[in-house]
Design a protein around this motif. Sequence first.
Motif, PDB file in Angstrom:
ATOM      1  N   PRO A  72       3.354  -3.256  -0.053  1.00  0.00           N
ATOM      2  CA  PRO A  72       3.241  -2.668  -1.254  1.00  0.00           C
ATOM      3  C   PRO A  72       1.778  -2.633  -1.988  1.00  0.00           C
ATOM      4  O   PRO A  72       1.460  -1.794  -2.642  1.00  0.00           O
ATOM      5  CB  PRO A  72       4.280  -3.521  -1.974  1.00  0.00           C
ATOM      6  N   ARG A  73       1.105  -3.661  -1.722  1.00  0.00           N
ATOM      7  CA  ARG A  73      -0.193  -3.616  -2.172  1.00  0.00           C
ATOM      8  C   ARG A  73      -1.188  -2.954  -1.661  1.00  0.00           C
ATOM      9  O   ARG A  73      -1.533  -3.046  -0.592  1.00  0.00           O
ATOM     10  CB  ARG A  73      -0.759  -5.366  -2.585  1.00  0.00           C
ATOM     11  N   LYS A  74      -1.789  -2.262  -2.470  1.00  0.00           N
ATOM     12  CA  LYS A  74      -3.056  -1.168  -1.844  1.00  0.00           C
ATOM     13  C   LYS A  74      -4.026  -1.917  -1.135  1.00  0.00           C
ATOM     14  O   LYS A  74      -4.628  -1.817  -0.112  1.00  0.00           O
ATOM     15  CB  LYS A  74      -3.716  -0.612  -3.276  1.00  0.00           C
ATOM     16  N   LYS A  75      -4.222  -3.210  -1.811  1.00  0.00           N
ATOM     17  CA  LYS A  75      -5.245  -4.188  -1.002  1.00  0.00           C
ATOM     18  C   LYS A  75      -5.214  -4.442   0.348  1.00  0.00           C
ATOM     19  O   LYS A  75      -5.927  -4.245   1.268  1.00  0.00           O
ATOM     20  CB  LYS A  75      -5.608  -5.424  -1.963  1.00  0.00           C
ATOM     21  N   ASP A  76      -3.814  -4.838   0.603  1.00  0.00           N
ATOM     22  CA  ASP A  76      -3.120  -5.162   2.068  1.00  0.00           C
ATOM     23  C   ASP A  76      -3.214  -3.972   2.724  1.00  0.00           C
ATOM     24  O   ASP A  76      -3.582  -4.046   3.931  1.00  0.00           O
ATOM     25  CB  ASP A  76      -1.784  -5.735   1.928  1.00  0.00           C
ATOM     26  N   GLN A  77      -2.778  -2.975   2.283  1.00  0.00           N
ATOM     27  CA  GLN A  77      -2.786  -1.596   3.176  1.00  0.00           C
ATOM     28  C   GLN A  77      -4.418  -1.213   3.608  1.00  0.00           C
ATOM     29  O   GLN A  77      -4.472  -0.924   4.894  1.00  0.00           O
ATOM     30  CB  GLN A  77      -2.492  -0.385   2.105  1.00  0.00           C
TER      31      GLN A  77
END
Length: 475
Positions: free
Chosen positions: A57-62
Amino acid sequence: MKQKLYIVSNRLPVRAVTNGTDGFSFVRSEGGLATGLNSLKTNYEKHWIGWPGMCFPRKKDQGEVRLRLEADNLHPVFLSQSQYKSYYEGYCNSTLWPLCHYFYGSARYQKTYWESYQKVNLAFAEETARIAEKGSLVWVQDYQLMLVPGILRAKRPDLHIGFFLHIPFPSYELFRVLPERDHLLRGLLGADFIGFHTHDYLRHFMSSVQRTLHLEFHLEEIVIDGRAVHVDSLPMGINYDLYHKAGRKTAVQTYMQEVRKSTAGCKLILSCDRLDYSKGILHRLMAFDLFLKLHPEYCGKVSMMMVVVPSRDKVEKYAELKRKIDEQIGEINGEYSKLGWLPIRYIYRALPFEQLMALYKLCDIALVTPLRDGMNLVAKEYVAAKSADDPGVLILSEMAGAAVELKDAVIVNPNDLNQIVNGLVKALKMPEDERRHRLLAMQHIVSTYDIRQWAADFMKEWSEVIERNRQLSAK
Ligand code: GDG
Protein backbone atom coordinates in the motif's frame (compact mmCIF):
# COMPACT_ATOMS: atom_id res chain seq x y z
CA MET A 1 20.91 -6.83 -30.81
CA LYS A 2 18.47 -9.32 -29.29
CA GLN A 3 14.76 -8.83 -29.91
CA LYS A 4 12.78 -7.93 -26.78
CA LEU A 5 10.11 -10.32 -25.53
CA TYR A 6 7.69 -9.09 -22.85
CA ILE A 7 5.78 -11.75 -20.95
CA VAL A 8 2.66 -10.47 -19.22
CA SER A 9 1.19 -12.77 -16.59
CA ASN A 10 -0.87 -12.34 -13.45
CA ARG A 11 2.18 -13.19 -11.33
CA LEU A 12 5.85 -12.49 -11.77
CA PRO A 13 8.17 -15.52 -11.54
CA VAL A 14 9.19 -14.21 -8.11
CA ARG A 15 7.06 -13.47 -5.10
CA ALA A 16 7.60 -11.01 -2.28
CA VAL A 17 7.61 -12.35 1.27
CA THR A 18 7.71 -10.33 4.48
CA ASN A 19 10.95 -10.33 6.32
CA GLY A 20 10.69 -9.50 10.02
CA THR A 21 8.43 -6.59 10.87
CA ASP A 22 9.06 -4.15 8.06
CA GLY A 23 11.28 -5.54 5.32
CA PHE A 24 10.60 -7.95 2.48
CA SER A 25 12.55 -10.19 0.14
CA PHE A 26 11.84 -12.09 -3.08
CA VAL A 27 11.63 -15.83 -3.61
CA ARG A 28 11.79 -17.32 -7.09
CA SER A 29 8.69 -19.32 -7.94
CA GLU A 30 9.71 -20.87 -11.23
CA GLY A 31 6.82 -22.72 -12.79
CA GLY A 32 6.83 -24.57 -16.09
CA LEU A 33 6.28 -21.38 -18.03
CA ALA A 34 9.42 -19.68 -16.70
CA THR A 35 11.47 -22.79 -17.52
CA GLY A 36 10.15 -22.97 -21.06
CA LEU A 37 10.81 -19.31 -21.64
CA ASN A 38 14.28 -19.54 -20.13
CA SER A 39 15.13 -22.03 -22.85
CA LEU A 40 14.51 -19.23 -25.38
CA LYS A 41 17.01 -16.98 -23.69
CA THR A 42 19.58 -17.13 -26.43
CA ASN A 43 17.19 -15.55 -28.92
CA TYR A 44 15.41 -12.90 -26.90
CA GLU A 45 15.95 -10.36 -24.14
CA LYS A 46 13.13 -11.28 -21.78
CA HIS A 47 11.13 -8.94 -19.60
CA TRP A 48 8.31 -9.97 -17.32
CA ILE A 49 5.31 -7.87 -16.27
CA GLY A 50 3.14 -9.08 -13.37
CA TRP A 51 1.97 -8.82 -9.77
CA PRO A 52 4.76 -9.35 -7.21
CA GLY A 53 2.61 -11.62 -4.99
CA MET A 54 1.98 -9.17 -2.15
CA CYS A 55 0.10 -5.88 -1.74
CA PHE A 56 2.29 -2.85 -1.11
CA PRO A 57 0.00 0.00 0.00
CA ARG A 58 2.88 2.42 0.68
CA LYS A 59 4.24 4.35 -2.32
CA LYS A 60 7.69 4.25 -0.72
CA ASP A 61 7.67 0.43 -0.71
CA GLN A 62 6.34 0.29 -4.26
CA GLY A 63 9.27 2.43 -5.39
CA GLU A 64 11.74 0.13 -3.68
CA VAL A 65 10.12 -3.03 -5.05
CA ARG A 66 10.20 -1.60 -8.56
CA LEU A 67 13.83 -0.64 -8.26
CA ARG A 68 14.88 -4.07 -6.99
CA LEU A 69 12.85 -6.04 -9.53
CA GLU A 70 13.70 -3.93 -12.55
CA ALA A 71 17.34 -4.83 -12.08
CA ASP A 72 16.25 -8.34 -13.23
CA ASN A 73 13.95 -7.13 -16.03
CA LEU A 74 10.90 -7.82 -13.86
CA HIS A 75 8.26 -5.09 -13.91
CA PRO A 76 5.70 -5.05 -11.09
CA VAL A 77 2.04 -4.12 -11.40
CA PHE A 78 0.70 -3.25 -7.94
CA LEU A 79 -2.76 -4.28 -6.76
CA SER A 80 -4.60 -2.85 -3.78
CA GLN A 81 -6.16 -5.23 -1.24
CA SER A 82 -9.61 -4.46 -2.59
CA GLN A 83 -8.48 -5.05 -6.20
CA TYR A 84 -6.96 -8.35 -5.13
CA LYS A 85 -10.33 -9.33 -3.68
CA SER A 86 -12.57 -8.18 -6.51
CA TYR A 87 -10.29 -8.83 -9.51
CA TYR A 88 -8.34 -11.95 -8.45
CA GLU A 89 -10.61 -13.69 -5.94
CA GLY A 90 -13.67 -12.16 -7.63
CA TYR A 91 -13.87 -12.05 -11.42
CA CYS A 92 -10.89 -14.36 -12.07
CA ASN A 93 -11.59 -17.09 -9.55
CA SER A 94 -15.27 -16.77 -8.68
CA THR A 95 -16.59 -15.98 -12.18
CA LEU A 96 -14.24 -17.03 -15.00
CA TRP A 97 -12.58 -20.04 -13.37
CA PRO A 98 -15.79 -21.92 -12.41
CA LEU A 99 -17.44 -21.11 -15.73
CA CYS A 100 -14.50 -22.24 -17.85
CA HIS A 101 -14.32 -25.47 -15.80
CA TYR A 102 -18.04 -26.17 -16.35
CA PHE A 103 -19.10 -25.29 -12.78
CA TYR A 104 -21.78 -23.03 -14.17
CA GLY A 105 -23.86 -22.95 -10.99
CA SER A 106 -20.88 -21.80 -8.90
CA ALA A 107 -20.02 -18.77 -11.03
CA ARG A 108 -20.72 -15.46 -9.26
CA TYR A 109 -21.60 -12.28 -11.14
CA GLN A 110 -21.02 -8.95 -9.48
CA LYS A 111 -20.67 -5.60 -11.15
CA THR A 112 -17.72 -4.71 -8.91
CA TYR A 113 -15.85 -7.88 -9.98
CA TRP A 114 -16.09 -6.96 -13.65
CA GLU A 115 -15.23 -3.30 -13.01
CA SER A 116 -12.15 -4.37 -11.13
CA TYR A 117 -11.14 -6.90 -13.81
CA GLN A 118 -11.29 -4.11 -16.39
CA LYS A 119 -9.26 -1.73 -14.22
CA VAL A 120 -6.56 -4.29 -13.44
CA ASN A 121 -6.30 -5.41 -17.08
CA LEU A 122 -5.93 -1.74 -17.99
CA ALA A 123 -3.13 -1.36 -15.43
CA PHE A 124 -1.25 -4.37 -16.86
CA ALA A 125 -1.70 -3.06 -20.41
CA GLU A 126 -0.57 0.46 -19.42
CA GLU A 127 2.56 -0.81 -17.74
CA THR A 128 3.38 -2.90 -20.82
CA ALA A 129 2.67 0.00 -23.17
CA ARG A 130 4.91 2.20 -21.05
CA ILE A 131 7.98 -0.01 -21.15
CA ALA A 132 7.73 -2.03 -24.39
CA GLU A 133 10.16 -1.02 -27.11
CA LYS A 134 8.75 -0.20 -30.53
CA GLY A 135 7.86 -3.24 -32.61
CA SER A 136 8.66 -5.80 -29.89
CA LEU A 137 6.86 -9.01 -28.93
CA VAL A 138 4.37 -9.16 -26.05
CA TRP A 139 3.16 -12.58 -24.91
CA VAL A 140 0.13 -12.37 -22.60
CA GLN A 141 -0.75 -15.36 -20.39
CA ASP A 142 -4.04 -16.79 -19.26
CA TYR A 143 -7.59 -16.01 -18.21
CA GLN A 144 -6.71 -13.29 -15.72
CA LEU A 145 -5.64 -10.99 -18.57
CA MET A 146 -8.05 -11.60 -21.44
CA LEU A 147 -8.64 -7.88 -22.04
CA VAL A 148 -4.95 -6.96 -22.22
CA PRO A 149 -4.38 -7.79 -25.93
CA GLY A 150 -7.28 -5.55 -27.03
CA ILE A 151 -6.29 -2.61 -24.81
CA LEU A 152 -2.66 -2.92 -25.84
CA ARG A 153 -3.44 -3.03 -29.56
CA ALA A 154 -5.41 0.21 -29.25
CA LYS A 155 -2.61 1.90 -27.32
CA ARG A 156 0.37 0.48 -29.17
CA PRO A 157 -0.48 -0.84 -32.67
CA ASP A 158 3.25 -1.26 -33.35
CA LEU A 159 3.51 -4.20 -30.90
CA HIS A 160 3.12 -7.87 -31.85
CA ILE A 161 0.81 -9.58 -29.36
CA GLY A 162 0.50 -13.30 -28.57
CA PHE A 163 -1.82 -14.97 -26.04
CA PHE A 164 -1.92 -18.42 -24.45
CA LEU A 165 -4.90 -19.74 -22.48
CA HIS A 166 -3.88 -22.27 -19.79
CA ILE A 167 -7.43 -23.32 -18.83
CA PRO A 168 -10.25 -24.80 -20.95
CA PHE A 169 -12.16 -22.51 -23.28
CA PRO A 170 -15.73 -23.73 -22.61
CA SER A 171 -18.37 -24.54 -25.16
CA TYR A 172 -20.32 -21.58 -26.57
CA GLU A 173 -23.42 -22.64 -24.62
CA LEU A 174 -21.52 -21.93 -21.41
CA PHE A 175 -19.48 -18.99 -22.57
CA ARG A 176 -22.60 -17.14 -23.71
CA VAL A 177 -23.76 -17.09 -20.08
CA LEU A 178 -21.16 -14.40 -19.33
CA PRO A 179 -22.68 -10.93 -19.60
CA GLU A 180 -19.25 -9.65 -20.67
CA ARG A 181 -18.63 -12.26 -23.38
CA ASP A 182 -18.27 -9.70 -26.25
CA HIS A 183 -15.67 -7.68 -24.34
CA LEU A 184 -13.65 -10.75 -23.45
CA LEU A 185 -13.60 -12.03 -27.03
CA ARG A 186 -12.72 -8.63 -28.45
CA GLY A 187 -9.99 -8.38 -25.84
CA LEU A 188 -8.48 -11.69 -26.92
CA LEU A 189 -8.76 -10.81 -30.60
CA GLY A 190 -6.37 -7.93 -30.00
CA ALA A 191 -3.66 -10.61 -30.29
CA ASP A 192 -2.12 -11.76 -33.61
CA PHE A 193 -1.82 -15.31 -32.40
CA ILE A 194 -3.80 -17.22 -29.72
CA GLY A 195 -2.78 -20.65 -28.42
CA PHE A 196 -4.87 -23.28 -26.59
CA HIS A 197 -3.89 -26.61 -25.03
CA THR A 198 -6.28 -28.69 -27.18
CA HIS A 199 -8.13 -28.56 -30.44
CA ASP A 200 -11.47 -28.74 -28.61
CA TYR A 201 -10.79 -25.51 -26.70
CA LEU A 202 -9.85 -23.89 -29.99
CA ARG A 203 -13.10 -25.05 -31.62
CA HIS A 204 -15.14 -23.71 -28.72
CA PHE A 205 -13.38 -20.37 -29.02
CA MET A 206 -13.99 -20.20 -32.76
CA SER A 207 -17.66 -20.96 -32.41
CA SER A 208 -18.02 -18.34 -29.63
CA VAL A 209 -16.36 -15.75 -31.88
CA GLN A 210 -18.63 -16.65 -34.76
CA ARG A 211 -21.85 -16.71 -32.77
CA THR A 212 -21.16 -13.81 -30.42
CA LEU A 213 -19.36 -11.36 -32.68
CA HIS A 214 -20.66 -12.74 -36.00
CA LEU A 215 -17.17 -12.77 -37.42
CA GLU A 216 -16.26 -15.21 -40.14
CA PHE A 217 -13.28 -17.48 -39.93
CA HIS A 218 -11.40 -19.56 -42.43
CA LEU A 219 -9.55 -22.64 -41.16
CA GLU A 220 -7.64 -21.25 -38.19
CA GLU A 221 -7.80 -17.59 -39.04
CA ILE A 222 -10.30 -14.91 -38.00
CA VAL A 223 -10.46 -11.56 -39.75
CA ILE A 224 -11.25 -8.57 -37.56
CA ASP A 225 -10.83 -4.89 -38.47
CA GLY A 226 -8.93 -5.91 -41.61
CA ARG A 227 -6.40 -7.86 -39.57
CA ALA A 228 -5.90 -11.65 -39.38
CA VAL A 229 -5.83 -13.40 -35.99
CA HIS A 230 -4.39 -16.88 -36.09
CA VAL A 231 -5.24 -19.63 -33.56
CA ASP A 232 -3.73 -23.04 -32.90
CA SER A 233 -3.60 -25.83 -30.32
CA LEU A 234 -0.22 -26.27 -28.66
CA PRO A 235 -0.34 -28.63 -25.66
CA MET A 236 2.01 -27.37 -22.98
CA GLY A 237 4.79 -29.74 -22.02
CA ILE A 238 7.15 -30.04 -19.03
CA ASN A 239 10.88 -29.86 -18.41
CA TYR A 240 11.23 -33.60 -19.05
CA ASP A 241 14.89 -33.99 -18.08
CA LEU A 242 14.37 -32.28 -14.74
CA TYR A 243 11.74 -34.86 -13.73
CA HIS A 244 13.32 -37.84 -15.46
CA LYS A 245 16.66 -37.33 -13.74
CA ALA A 246 15.29 -36.23 -10.36
CA GLY A 247 15.63 -39.73 -8.90
CA ARG A 248 19.42 -39.48 -9.16
CA LYS A 249 19.53 -36.71 -6.56
CA THR A 250 20.78 -37.83 -3.17
CA ALA A 251 18.11 -35.81 -1.36
CA VAL A 252 15.37 -37.54 -3.39
CA GLN A 253 16.82 -40.97 -2.60
CA THR A 254 17.02 -40.14 1.11
CA TYR A 255 13.35 -39.11 1.18
CA MET A 256 12.42 -42.25 -0.75
CA GLN A 257 14.11 -44.42 1.87
CA GLU A 258 12.32 -42.56 4.65
CA VAL A 259 8.89 -43.05 3.09
CA ARG A 260 9.66 -46.67 2.20
CA LYS A 261 10.54 -47.48 5.81
CA SER A 262 7.05 -46.63 7.01
CA THR A 263 5.15 -48.03 4.01
CA ALA A 264 7.03 -51.29 3.38
CA GLY A 265 4.94 -53.94 1.63
CA CYS A 266 2.31 -51.43 0.60
CA LYS A 267 1.41 -50.33 -2.94
CA LEU A 268 1.26 -46.53 -3.07
CA ILE A 269 -1.22 -44.36 -4.96
CA LEU A 270 -0.29 -40.74 -5.61
CA SER A 271 -2.88 -37.97 -5.45
CA CYS A 272 -1.42 -34.47 -5.87
CA ASP A 273 -3.20 -31.24 -6.74
CA ARG A 274 -3.73 -27.64 -5.82
CA LEU A 275 -6.81 -27.24 -3.61
CA ASP A 276 -9.45 -26.87 -6.31
CA TYR A 277 -12.92 -28.31 -6.92
CA SER A 278 -12.03 -28.76 -10.61
CA LYS A 279 -9.39 -31.32 -9.62
CA GLY A 280 -12.02 -33.85 -8.46
CA ILE A 281 -10.44 -34.49 -5.04
CA LEU A 282 -13.75 -35.31 -3.32
CA HIS A 283 -14.80 -37.71 -6.09
CA ARG A 284 -11.38 -39.37 -5.84
CA LEU A 285 -11.83 -39.83 -2.09
CA MET A 286 -15.31 -41.27 -2.58
CA ALA A 287 -13.91 -43.66 -5.18
CA PHE A 288 -11.11 -44.74 -2.83
CA ASP A 289 -13.68 -45.34 -0.10
CA LEU A 290 -15.71 -47.48 -2.51
CA PHE A 291 -12.56 -49.33 -3.59
CA LEU A 292 -11.78 -50.31 0.02
CA LYS A 293 -15.41 -51.32 0.55
CA LEU A 294 -15.64 -53.47 -2.59
CA HIS A 295 -12.11 -54.87 -2.36
CA PRO A 296 -11.32 -55.53 1.31
CA GLU A 297 -8.46 -57.77 0.13
CA TYR A 298 -6.47 -54.58 -0.53
CA CYS A 299 -6.93 -53.20 3.02
CA GLY A 300 -3.52 -53.09 4.63
CA LYS A 301 -1.85 -53.45 1.20
CA VAL A 302 -2.56 -50.15 -0.55
CA SER A 303 -2.23 -46.57 0.71
CA MET A 304 -3.00 -43.25 -0.88
CA MET A 305 -0.43 -40.47 -0.54
CA MET A 306 -2.54 -37.35 -0.82
CA VAL A 307 -0.89 -33.95 -1.25
CA VAL A 308 -3.16 -30.93 -1.43
CA VAL A 309 -1.45 -27.61 -2.04
CA PRO A 310 -3.27 -24.64 -0.41
CA SER A 311 -4.72 -22.29 -3.00
CA ARG A 312 -7.27 -19.44 -3.06
CA ASP A 313 -8.42 -20.47 0.42
CA LYS A 314 -9.93 -17.03 1.06
CA VAL A 315 -12.55 -17.80 -1.60
CA GLU A 316 -15.50 -19.39 0.26
CA LYS A 317 -15.89 -22.27 -2.22
CA TYR A 318 -12.26 -23.29 -1.62
CA ALA A 319 -12.48 -22.98 2.17
CA GLU A 320 -15.58 -25.19 2.08
CA LEU A 321 -13.81 -27.75 -0.13
CA LYS A 322 -10.92 -27.90 2.34
CA ARG A 323 -13.34 -28.64 5.20
CA LYS A 324 -15.01 -31.42 3.20
CA ILE A 325 -11.69 -33.00 2.22
CA ASP A 326 -10.55 -33.00 5.86
CA GLU A 327 -13.83 -34.59 6.94
CA GLN A 328 -13.82 -37.25 4.25
CA ILE A 329 -10.22 -38.27 4.94
CA GLY A 330 -11.02 -38.44 8.65
CA GLU A 331 -13.99 -40.72 7.96
CA ILE A 332 -12.08 -43.07 5.65
CA ASN A 333 -9.09 -43.31 7.97
CA GLY A 334 -11.37 -43.74 10.98
CA GLU A 335 -13.24 -46.58 9.33
CA TYR A 336 -10.48 -48.62 7.67
CA SER A 337 -7.20 -47.93 9.55
CA LYS A 338 -5.47 -50.81 11.28
CA LEU A 339 -2.58 -50.71 13.70
CA GLY A 340 0.41 -50.11 11.46
CA TRP A 341 -1.61 -49.17 8.32
CA LEU A 342 -3.24 -45.93 7.28
CA PRO A 343 -5.40 -45.88 4.11
CA ILE A 344 -4.66 -42.19 3.38
CA ARG A 345 -1.61 -40.16 4.29
CA TYR A 346 -2.55 -36.54 3.90
CA ILE A 347 -0.34 -33.49 3.56
CA TYR A 348 -1.96 -30.06 3.22
CA ARG A 349 0.97 -27.92 2.11
CA ALA A 350 3.31 -27.58 -0.87
CA LEU A 351 6.17 -30.06 -0.61
CA PRO A 352 9.73 -29.08 -1.49
CA PHE A 353 10.61 -30.29 -5.00
CA GLU A 354 12.82 -33.18 -3.75
CA GLN A 355 10.03 -34.57 -1.55
CA LEU A 356 7.50 -34.39 -4.35
CA MET A 357 9.97 -36.21 -6.61
CA ALA A 358 10.43 -38.92 -3.98
CA LEU A 359 6.66 -39.47 -4.07
CA TYR A 360 6.57 -39.52 -7.90
CA LYS A 361 9.36 -42.12 -7.88
CA LEU A 362 7.85 -44.28 -5.14
CA CYS A 363 4.18 -44.32 -6.05
CA ASP A 364 3.07 -47.33 -8.10
CA ILE A 365 0.00 -45.53 -9.39
CA ALA A 366 -0.83 -41.87 -10.01
CA LEU A 367 -4.54 -41.19 -9.71
CA VAL A 368 -5.15 -37.97 -11.67
CA THR A 369 -8.89 -37.51 -11.94
CA PRO A 370 -9.85 -33.86 -12.45
CA LEU A 371 -13.47 -33.11 -13.34
CA ARG A 372 -12.01 -30.54 -15.78
CA ASP A 373 -8.43 -29.46 -16.34
CA GLY A 374 -6.86 -27.34 -19.06
CA MET A 375 -3.91 -29.71 -19.32
CA ASN A 376 -2.66 -31.18 -15.96
CA LEU A 377 1.08 -31.17 -15.63
CA VAL A 378 1.22 -33.55 -12.64
CA ALA A 379 0.23 -36.39 -15.02
CA LYS A 380 3.13 -35.57 -17.36
CA GLU A 381 5.61 -35.08 -14.50
CA TYR A 382 4.73 -38.48 -13.00
CA VAL A 383 5.25 -40.18 -16.37
CA ALA A 384 8.64 -38.45 -16.75
CA ALA A 385 9.80 -39.35 -13.23
CA LYS A 386 9.11 -43.11 -13.42
CA SER A 387 11.55 -45.49 -15.06
CA ALA A 388 11.32 -48.63 -17.18
CA ASP A 389 12.72 -50.78 -14.36
CA ASP A 390 9.89 -49.66 -12.04
CA PRO A 391 7.04 -48.72 -14.39
CA GLY A 392 4.18 -46.90 -12.71
CA VAL A 393 0.62 -46.72 -13.99
CA LEU A 394 -1.11 -43.42 -14.69
CA ILE A 395 -4.88 -43.38 -14.19
CA LEU A 396 -6.07 -40.27 -15.99
CA SER A 397 -9.38 -38.47 -16.31
CA GLU A 398 -10.69 -38.08 -19.83
CA MET A 399 -11.62 -34.50 -18.79
CA ALA A 400 -7.96 -33.40 -18.54
CA GLY A 401 -6.33 -31.81 -21.60
CA ALA A 402 -3.43 -34.23 -21.03
CA ALA A 403 -5.68 -37.17 -21.98
CA VAL A 404 -5.46 -36.12 -25.64
CA GLU A 405 -1.76 -37.00 -25.69
CA LEU A 406 -1.48 -39.63 -22.94
CA LYS A 407 -3.62 -42.31 -24.53
CA ASP A 408 -1.63 -45.10 -22.87
CA ALA A 409 -2.85 -44.08 -19.44
CA VAL A 410 -5.80 -45.96 -17.94
CA ILE A 411 -8.45 -43.46 -18.98
CA VAL A 412 -11.50 -42.98 -16.74
CA ASN A 413 -14.54 -40.75 -16.50
CA PRO A 414 -14.10 -39.14 -13.05
CA ASN A 415 -17.85 -38.79 -12.56
CA ASP A 416 -18.24 -42.55 -12.48
CA LEU A 417 -16.81 -43.82 -9.19
CA ASN A 418 -16.96 -47.41 -10.42
CA GLN A 419 -14.70 -46.55 -13.35
CA ILE A 420 -12.12 -45.16 -10.92
CA VAL A 421 -12.42 -48.27 -8.73
CA ASN A 422 -12.02 -50.55 -11.76
CA GLY A 423 -9.11 -48.42 -12.97
CA LEU A 424 -7.39 -48.94 -9.61
CA VAL A 425 -7.90 -52.70 -9.70
CA LYS A 426 -6.69 -52.84 -13.32
CA ALA A 427 -3.58 -50.83 -12.43
CA LEU A 428 -2.83 -52.96 -9.36
CA LYS A 429 -3.12 -56.17 -11.37
CA MET A 430 -1.42 -54.96 -14.54
CA PRO A 431 1.49 -57.20 -15.60
CA GLU A 432 4.90 -55.53 -15.54
CA ASP A 433 5.37 -55.84 -19.32
CA GLU A 434 2.18 -53.94 -20.04
CA ARG A 435 3.05 -51.27 -17.47
CA ARG A 436 6.46 -50.81 -19.07
CA HIS A 437 5.05 -50.71 -22.59
CA ARG A 438 2.48 -48.05 -21.65
CA LEU A 439 4.99 -45.97 -19.68
CA LEU A 440 7.58 -45.95 -22.46
CA ALA A 441 4.97 -44.93 -25.04
CA MET A 442 3.92 -41.99 -22.83
CA GLN A 443 7.52 -41.05 -22.02
CA HIS A 444 8.22 -40.84 -25.74
CA ILE A 445 5.44 -38.26 -26.14
CA VAL A 446 6.26 -36.23 -23.02
CA SER A 447 10.00 -36.14 -23.80
CA THR A 448 9.51 -35.24 -27.48
CA TYR A 449 7.03 -32.44 -26.94
CA ASP A 450 8.55 -30.89 -23.83
CA ILE A 451 8.29 -27.35 -22.50
CA ARG A 452 11.16 -26.12 -24.67
CA GLN A 453 9.52 -27.45 -27.80
CA TRP A 454 6.20 -25.92 -26.76
CA ALA A 455 7.72 -22.47 -26.26
CA ALA A 456 9.79 -22.75 -29.45
CA ASP A 457 6.73 -23.84 -31.48
CA PHE A 458 4.64 -20.98 -30.12
CA MET A 459 7.34 -18.47 -31.06
CA LYS A 460 7.86 -19.99 -34.51
CA GLU A 461 4.20 -20.03 -35.45
CA TRP A 462 3.68 -16.56 -34.04
CA SER A 463 6.57 -15.13 -36.08
CA GLU A 464 5.11 -16.71 -39.23
CA VAL A 465 1.78 -15.01 -38.49
CA ILE A 466 3.55 -11.68 -37.95
CA GLU A 467 5.35 -12.08 -41.27
CA ARG A 468 2.14 -12.93 -43.12
CA ASN A 469 0.35 -9.94 -41.60
CA ARG A 470 3.29 -7.73 -42.58
CA GLN A 471 3.04 -8.89 -46.18
CA LEU A 472 -0.74 -8.40 -46.19
CA SER A 473 -0.52 -4.85 -44.90
CA ALA A 474 2.25 -4.02 -47.41
CA LYS A 475 -0.06 -4.96 -50.31
C1 GDG B 1 -2.98 -24.51 -14.69
C2 GDG B 1 -4.13 -25.30 -15.33
C3 GDG B 1 -2.47 -26.48 -16.77
C4 GDG B 1 1.87 -29.58 -7.14
N1 GDG B 1 2.05 -29.93 -5.85
C5 GDG B 1 3.28 -29.52 -5.50
C6 GDG B 1 3.87 -28.91 -6.60
N2 GDG B 1 2.99 -28.96 -7.59
C7 GDG B 1 3.23 -28.47 -8.96
C8 GDG B 1 3.24 -29.62 -9.93
C9 GDG B 1 2.82 -28.93 -11.24
C10 GDG B 1 1.97 -27.75 -10.76
O1 GDG B 1 2.17 -27.60 -9.36
C11 GDG B 1 0.48 -27.99 -10.98
O2 GDG B 1 0.22 -27.90 -12.35
P1 GDG B 1 -1.14 -28.43 -13.00
O3 GDG B 1 -1.02 -28.35 -14.47
O4 GDG B 1 -1.39 -29.81 -12.52
O5 GDG B 1 -2.31 -27.51 -12.44
P2 GDG B 1 -2.67 -25.91 -12.25
O6 GDG B 1 -1.88 -25.32 -11.14
O7 GDG B 1 -4.15 -25.87 -12.06
O8 GDG B 1 -2.27 -25.19 -13.63
C12 GDG B 1 -3.64 -26.66 -15.78
C13 GDG B 1 -1.41 -25.53 -16.20
O9 GDG B 1 -1.98 -24.31 -15.75
C14 GDG B 1 -0.36 -25.20 -17.27
O10 GDG B 1 -0.92 -24.65 -18.40
O11 GDG B 1 -1.87 -27.75 -16.97
O12 GDG B 1 -4.68 -27.37 -16.43
O13 GDG B 1 -5.22 -25.44 -14.40
O14 GDG B 1 3.94 -28.45 -11.92
O15 GDG B 1 4.51 -30.18 -9.94
N3 GDG B 1 5.13 -28.42 -6.58
C15 GDG B 1 5.82 -28.54 -5.40
N4 GDG B 1 5.28 -29.10 -4.28
C16 GDG B 1 4.03 -29.59 -4.28
O16 GDG B 1 3.55 -30.09 -3.24
N5 GDG B 1 7.09 -28.10 -5.34
